[in-house]
Design an enzyme around this catalytic site. Sequence first.
Site, PDB file in Angstrom:
ATOM      1  N   GLN A  40      50.286 -52.293  10.734  1.00  0.00           N
ATOM      2  CA  GLN A  40      51.925 -52.275  10.859  1.00  0.00           C
ATOM      3  C   GLN A  40      52.373 -53.496  10.427  1.00  0.00           C
ATOM      4  OE1 GLN A  40      51.613 -51.226  15.474  1.00  0.00           O
ATOM      5  NE2 GLN A  40      53.307 -49.921  14.402  1.00  0.00           N
ATOM      6  N   GLU A  46      44.560 -48.829  23.390  1.00  0.00           N
ATOM      7  CA  GLU A  46      44.940 -47.265  23.618  1.00  0.00           C
ATOM      8  C   GLU A  46      44.050 -46.616  23.045  1.00  0.00           C
ATOM      9  OE1 GLU A  46      48.880 -46.147  21.676  1.00  0.00           O
ATOM     10  OE2 GLU A  46      49.810 -47.776  23.432  1.00  0.00           O
TER      11      GLU A  46
END
Length: 407
Positions: free
Chosen positions: A18, A157
């Site tokens: 990112q 996650e």
Amino acid sequence: MAEFPRGFLWGTATAAHQVEGNNYSSDLWLLEHLPQGLFADPSADACDHYHRYKYDIALLKGLGFNCYRFSIEWARIEPESGRFSRAALDHYRRMIAECHAQAIMPMVTFHHFTAPLWFAMEGGWENIRSVDWFARYCEQAIKALGDLIPFACTINEANIPLMMTLMRATGKPNDVIARNHQLAAQRTGGQRFSTFLTGDGQAATPHLIAAHRKSYDVIKAHTIAKVGMTLALNEFQAAPGGETLCAMARSQINTQFLEAARGDDFVGVQTYTRVQIGESGPLPPEHGAERTQMDYEFYPEALEATLREAARDAQTRLIVTENGIGCADDQRRIAYTERALKGVTRCLADGLPVDGYIHWSLLDNFEWLEGYGPTFGLVAVDRVTQARTPKPSAYWLGAIARAAQSH
Ligand code: GCO
């Protein structure tokens, strides 16, 4: 806010794909460049953090934080199956050493959504061999970096693939995802192309939980780091008639993973909002409710609820490893974070073992399928010049962090 214990971690978080830029050996880099693809933007240069990390660490240090959570990129470290790049490992060693040089506690995530292209070409996490492939990568990485790592997150996650599948959270029709996978397989000659964000979460989940367990043991065998996994924890609330479905969603998407974290040094709680479940599934935020850029309900109180849920179900120490808001109005970021932190102090006052608060994110960055639209950063980034501009929320939260460390 004097209610925080000594040694409490105050940090910001990013993820390699990112913010670094040009992660072209990764699975998502290919998907980003398919015609009529799934992504609003390609990640391209991102925030050029791969080259600017010294400046960015100095920025968060100067704001008042004491911790930086970031990921190392598997696709850079193992661009071909079984070939490990010494240069990439040395780059991340320099990055972790820079944190220490600036008295910033590094928290290193080993997998944050992206994987090497070769891994996706073999079916990614849907392939049972993913468990050994991931453990092999973690062993190479921890041998090269382990003496410098105090906190390690195995998989970011691990419950996201199941959440994306069960709640169709990509927002993309299944046939569009399947067409992109077919095109990717054709272009690469892969057998059954699949990625963490777009694959079959039901098939991937047992392999992800096994991979967490195996990589936890591998990492612990080579370092004194505290090790855990991070989880995307929505507060699931039942609307009338949704009680059974809500219990099922919470059990599958939250509880089974929290229970898999039992015995770990910590579990990373990553909460942004609540999700109300009606008799036919997830409900949109109530009419008139304030929404964020991600179309989440503006609901910072979810963090307190998920911390209490994690304490009950994981029965280990807790770190808020992500919390934040995609919003254009920075004053709403301050309002959201203030209410979220009040929930953390209520948990601390009740004796919950919360060891840190790490805000998502340090920088406005590549928000996966949504591209560069959503802005989660405490610091704005000019997409052309890469200039960093701290927002008022950066100074506000940094001042809280500094004050909390001074008592
Ligand atoms: C996640 C990821 C981050 C996201 C952030 C904002 O929780 O989805 O860890 O990479 O960018 O949460 O959506």
